[in-house]
Design a protein around this motif. Structure first.
Motif, PDB file in Angstrom:
ATOM      1  N   LEU A 219      20.370  21.341   8.300  1.00 58.13           N
ATOM      2  CA  LEU A 219      19.439  22.190   8.878  1.00 58.13           C
ATOM      3  C   LEU A 219      18.017  21.739   8.439  1.00 58.13           C
ATOM      4  CD1 LEU A 219      21.130  25.694   8.117  1.00 58.13           C
ATOM      5  CD2 LEU A 219      20.647  24.708  10.291  1.00 58.13           C
ATOM      6  N   GLY A 220      17.832  21.551   7.288  1.00 63.17           N
ATOM      7  CA  GLY A 220      16.432  20.774   6.997  1.00 63.17           C
ATOM      8  C   GLY A 220      15.915  19.419   7.790  1.00 63.17           C
ATOM      9  N   MET A 221      16.928  18.772   7.907  1.00 65.13           N
ATOM     10  CA  MET A 221      16.554  17.394   8.903  1.00 65.13           C
ATOM     11  C   MET A 221      16.336  18.065  10.375  1.00 65.13           C
ATOM     12  SD  MET A 221      19.788  14.878   8.110  1.00 65.13           S
ATOM     13  CE  MET A 221      20.274  14.573   6.316  1.00 65.13           C
ATOM     14  N   LEU A 222      16.994  18.964  10.754  1.00 64.79           N
ATOM     15  CA  LEU A 222      16.694  19.410  12.170  1.00 64.79           C
ATOM     16  C   LEU A 222      15.387  20.225  12.170  1.00 64.79           C
ATOM     17  CD1 LEU A 222      19.622  18.610  12.545  1.00 64.79           C
ATOM     18  CD2 LEU A 222      20.098  20.842  13.965  1.00 64.79           C
ATOM     19  N   ALA A 223      14.996  20.721  11.110  1.00 62.63           N
ATOM     20  CA  ALA A 223      13.958  21.540  10.831  1.00 62.63           C
ATOM     21  C   ALA A 223      12.706  20.447  11.105  1.00 62.63           C
ATOM     22  CB  ALA A 223      13.728  22.379   9.796  1.00 62.63           C
ATOM     23  N   TYR A 224      12.809  19.340  10.428  1.00 58.36           N
ATOM     24  CA  TYR A 224      11.726  18.312  10.553  1.00 58.36           C
ATOM     25  C   TYR A 224      11.491  18.053  11.846  1.00 58.36           C
ATOM     26  CZ  TYR A 224       9.307  14.227   9.945  1.00 58.36           C
ATOM     27  OH  TYR A 224       8.157  13.220   9.994  1.00 58.36           O
ATOM     28  N   TRP A 225      12.670  17.494  12.484  1.00 60.01           N
ATOM     29  CA  TRP A 225      12.663  16.861  13.776  1.00 60.01           C
ATOM     30  C   TRP A 225      11.958  18.045  15.018  1.00 60.01           C
ATOM     31  CZ3 TRP A 225      18.156  14.684  12.686  1.00 60.01           C
ATOM     32  CH2 TRP A 225      17.947  13.517  11.878  1.00 60.01           C
ATOM     33  N   ALA A 226      12.265  19.180  14.561  1.00 61.83           N
ATOM     34  CA  ALA A 226      11.765  20.376  15.399  1.00 61.83           C
ATOM     35  C   ALA A 226      10.171  20.138  15.206  1.00 61.83           C
ATOM     36  CB  ALA A 226      12.263  21.704  15.040  1.00 61.83           C
ATOM     37  N   ALA A 232       9.875  22.609  20.138  1.00 56.48           N
ATOM     38  CA  ALA A 232      10.865  22.509  19.263  1.00 56.48           C
ATOM     39  C   ALA A 232      12.010  23.520  19.905  1.00 56.48           C
ATOM     40  CB  ALA A 232       9.971  23.698  18.103  1.00 56.48           C
ATOM     41  N   GLN A 233      11.906  24.341  21.094  1.00 58.19           N
ATOM     42  CA  GLN A 233      13.079  24.927  21.415  1.00 58.19           C
ATOM     43  C   GLN A 233      14.490  24.470  21.340  1.00 58.19           C
ATOM     44  OE1 GLN A 233      10.059  24.289  23.072  1.00 58.19           O
ATOM     45  NE2 GLN A 233       9.175  26.034  24.049  1.00 58.19           N
ATOM     46  N   GLY A 234      14.458  23.174  21.831  1.00 66.41           N
ATOM     47  CA  GLY A 234      15.834  22.477  22.089  1.00 66.41           C
ATOM     48  C   GLY A 234      16.485  22.743  20.259  1.00 66.41           C
ATOM     49  N   TRP A 235      15.658  22.194  19.442  1.00 67.28           N
ATOM     50  CA  TRP A 235      15.984  21.959  18.104  1.00 67.28           C
ATOM     51  C   TRP A 235      16.319  23.220  17.472  1.00 67.28           C
ATOM     52  CZ3 TRP A 235      17.825  17.743  16.513  1.00 67.28           C
ATOM     53  CH2 TRP A 235      17.228  16.507  17.144  1.00 67.28           C
ATOM     54  N   VAL A 236      15.341  24.257  18.016  1.00 69.28           N
ATOM     55  CA  VAL A 236      15.540  25.578  17.260  1.00 69.28           C
ATOM     56  C   VAL A 236      16.953  26.097  17.671  1.00 69.28           C
ATOM     57  CG1 VAL A 236      14.781  27.766  17.275  1.00 69.28           C
ATOM     58  CG2 VAL A 236      13.234  26.025  16.665  1.00 69.28           C
ATOM     59  N   ALA A 237      17.229  26.228  19.245  1.00 71.54           N
ATOM     60  CA  ALA A 237      18.510  26.585  19.710  1.00 71.54           C
ATOM     61  C   ALA A 237      19.611  25.979  19.073  1.00 71.54           C
ATOM     62  CB  ALA A 237      18.509  26.360  21.141  1.00 71.54           C
ATOM     63  N   LEU A 238      19.591  24.796  19.066  1.00 75.57           N
ATOM     64  CA  LEU A 238      20.611  24.025  18.166  1.00 75.57           C
ATOM     65  C   LEU A 238      20.855  24.559  16.808  1.00 75.57           C
ATOM     66  CD1 LEU A 238      22.741  21.946  18.229  1.00 75.57           C
ATOM     67  CD2 LEU A 238      20.876  20.085  17.458  1.00 75.57           C
ATOM     68  N   MET A 239      19.902  24.786  16.001  1.00 76.75           N
ATOM     69  CA  MET A 239      19.854  25.545  14.604  1.00 76.75           C
ATOM     70  C   MET A 239      20.599  26.845  14.897  1.00 76.75           C
ATOM     71  SD  MET A 239      16.112  23.949  13.650  1.00 76.75           S
ATOM     72  CE  MET A 239      15.904  25.169  11.842  1.00 76.75           C
ATOM     73  N   VAL A 240      20.020  27.587  15.603  1.00 77.32           N
ATOM     74  CA  VAL A 240      20.718  28.846  15.841  1.00 77.32           C
ATOM     75  C   VAL A 240      22.354  28.919  16.169  1.00 77.32           C
ATOM     76  CG1 VAL A 240      20.275  31.072  17.034  1.00 77.32           C
ATOM     77  CG2 VAL A 240      18.483  29.904  16.396  1.00 77.32           C
ATOM     78  N   ARG A 254      24.825  32.622   1.698  1.00 79.03           N
ATOM     79  CA  ARG A 254      24.208  31.315   1.460  1.00 79.03           C
ATOM     80  C   ARG A 254      23.715  30.627   2.873  1.00 79.03           C
ATOM     81  NH1 ARG A 254      29.534  31.020   0.099  1.00 79.03           N
ATOM     82  NH2 ARG A 254      30.923  29.283   1.146  1.00 79.03           N
ATOM     83  N   ILE A 255      24.581  30.880   3.789  1.00 74.94           N
ATOM     84  CA  ILE A 255      24.317  30.214   5.011  1.00 74.94           C
ATOM     85  C   ILE A 255      23.151  30.735   6.104  1.00 74.94           C
ATOM     86  CG2 ILE A 255      25.268  29.612   7.214  1.00 74.94           C
ATOM     87  CD1 ILE A 255      26.249  27.997   4.887  1.00 74.94           C
ATOM     88  N   LEU A 256      23.316  32.248   5.886  1.00 73.66           N
ATOM     89  CA  LEU A 256      22.012  32.933   6.227  1.00 73.66           C
ATOM     90  C   LEU A 256      20.689  32.454   5.668  1.00 73.66           C
ATOM     91  CD1 LEU A 256      21.226  35.306   8.492  1.00 73.66           C
ATOM     92  CD2 LEU A 256      21.685  36.898   6.355  1.00 73.66           C
ATOM     93  N   VAL A 257      20.680  32.448   4.273  1.00 71.55           N
ATOM     94  CA  VAL A 257      19.486  32.017   3.729  1.00 71.55           C
ATOM     95  C   VAL A 257      19.090  30.577   4.229  1.00 71.55           C
ATOM     96  CG1 VAL A 257      18.481  31.464   1.415  1.00 71.55           C
ATOM     97  CG2 VAL A 257      19.846  33.629   1.762  1.00 71.55           C
ATOM     98  N   ALA A 258      20.033  29.649   4.290  1.00 71.90           N
ATOM     99  CA  ALA A 258      19.718  28.523   4.557  1.00 71.90           C
ATOM    100  C   ALA A 258      19.057  28.491   6.150  1.00 71.90           C
ATOM    101  CB  ALA A 258      20.750  27.600   4.687  1.00 71.90           C
ATOM    102  N   LEU A 259      19.702  29.111   7.074  1.00 74.49           N
ATOM    103  CA  LEU A 259      19.202  29.233   8.306  1.00 74.49           C
ATOM    104  C   LEU A 259      17.731  29.701   8.539  1.00 74.49           C
ATOM    105  CD1 LEU A 259      19.704  28.738  11.420  1.00 74.49           C
ATOM    106  CD2 LEU A 259      20.773  31.000  11.407  1.00 74.49           C
TER     107      LEU A 259
END
Length: 372
Positions: A219-226, A232-240, A254-259
């Motif tokens: 999720l941190g990697m995806l956040a960087y690319w977003a 950023a919409q595509g990356w954010v949608a993928l994370m969600v 723990r997953i809720l906190v990470a997201l």
């Protein structure tokens, strides 16, 4: 716990806040000061005991963000040799780690005769010392020498796994073009995240392996690319989707906190005003030395626990003040470890010297205790 590349004050502040939460979680978790002080603030101590550990998720997400920023900002590795990068990471992690563990072994030996409490580590064995020195303690079934050191092993595993994924994508037949290699690497990371978030993170017996935590790290990697993407919409949608499905399958705090951490990173770091903000200086400084504080705080807390419980074993107020003192001294000791060890670029010789010193001194302490 990543090297200080691609840092912003916001990231360091997040690390600083997470570091504070972890230290206080351990102060609440490892008595006896928290046991005696508990009547003064039972709800607060219970919250720190139960939920303070969630701050680890912040470190996991930030670790993934900084790994992507430093190693593969476009999804393609900008390093030449995976082995060299992994080895360099190991050395940077293990030198301050070995120094802090050596201090913990010595402090534990000093307080063990006068502090009869479950938080005091037993006398180390040779196998335990070797396993801890090599970041293998949980894998081979040996006890950790200090609180929280499991995370150092997991951080290294996650970093190494990510490096191998990127290197494998670049070497894959047909992935000569950078855009093909980037797509392959990102696809592999997303697939690994899905496996981790939806299946592997629900299997506690895997919690000594990187795959258990790869969802949060990814999720941190995806956040960087977003943050870096034009949109950023595509990356954010993928994370969600990845995080939402994981929570629907099995709601884990723990997953809720990470997201939430990853989404907040995207929102904050896509804002020019936030990116240019210098932050709150004390938190920024704490974030920069958070790894050293994380490593050394258990030894400090153990020593303060021993002194306070010896002098004032039944005073809730003085034990609460002792917890505050342990926190302050942990920051001071962490700063010294950061200034004199962590921020200096180590060599393999330095790492080997400290690892040998840890094992040798640990055995000397154990033998001395048996003679006494």
């Amino acid at each position: 716990m990543s090297p200080p590349t691609s840092r912003t004050p916001v990231i360091d502040m997040a690390k600083g806040l997470a570091c504070i939460a972890i230290v206080w979680h351990h102060l609440a978790f490892y008595g006896p000061m928290s046991d005696i002080a508990q009547p003064l603030a039972p709800a607060l101590i219970a919250w720190l005991y139960d939920y303070g550990r969630m701050a680890v998720q912040v470190f996991l997400v930030l670790g993934g963000y900084l790994a992507a920023a430093s190693l593969a900002p476009q999804g393609v590795p900008r390093f030449d040799h995976a082995g060299h990068v992994i080895a360099k990471r190991f050395v940077r992690l293990v030198v301050p780690y070995a120094v802090a563990l050596l201090l913990t072994v010595i402090v534990a030996a000093l307080v063990r005769p006068g502090l009869d409490h479950a938080s005091v580590p037993d006398e180390p064995t040779l196998a335990q010392l070797l396993a801890n020195a090599l970041l293998l303690q949980d894998i081979v079934g040996e006890s950790a020498l200090s609180a929280g050191v499991w995370y150092v092993a997991i951080d290294f595993q996650l970093f190494a796994l990510s490096v191998l994924v990127w290197a494998g994508a670049r070497a894959f037949p047909g992935a000569r073009a950078q855009q093909h290699a980037a797509l392959l690497a990102k696809s592999a990371i997303v697939a690994g995240m899905a496996a981790s978030l939806w299946v592997l993170n629900r299997m506690p017996e895997l919690d000594m392996w990187a795959v258990y935590f790869f969802g949060s790290y990814g999720l941190g990697m995806l956040a960087y690319w977003a943050v870096q993407a034009p949109r950023a919409q595509g990356w954010v949608a993928l994370m969600v989707v990845l995080g939402g499905v994981a929570l629907a399958i099995d709601h884990r705090g723990r997953i809720l906190v990470a997201l939430a951490t990853a989404l907040c990173l995207v929102a904050a770091l896509r804002s020019d005003s936030v990116r240019s903000w210098r932050g709150v200086a004390p938190l920024v400084q704490l974030g920069q030395m958070s790894y050293s504080v994380f490593l050394v705080h258990f030894a400090v807390c153990l020593l303060v626990n021993a002194v306070i419980s010896r002098l004032w074993p039944e005073s809730p107020v003085l034990n609460a003040l002792g917890m505050l003192l342990a926190f302050a001294l942990s920051l001071a000791a962490g700063r010294q470890l950061y200034l004199h060890v962590e921020r200096h670029v180590p060599s393999w010789t330095t790492a080997l010297r400290w690892q040998v010193g840890l094992v040798g001194a640990g055995m000397l302490v154990a033998v001395s205790s048996n003679w006494a």
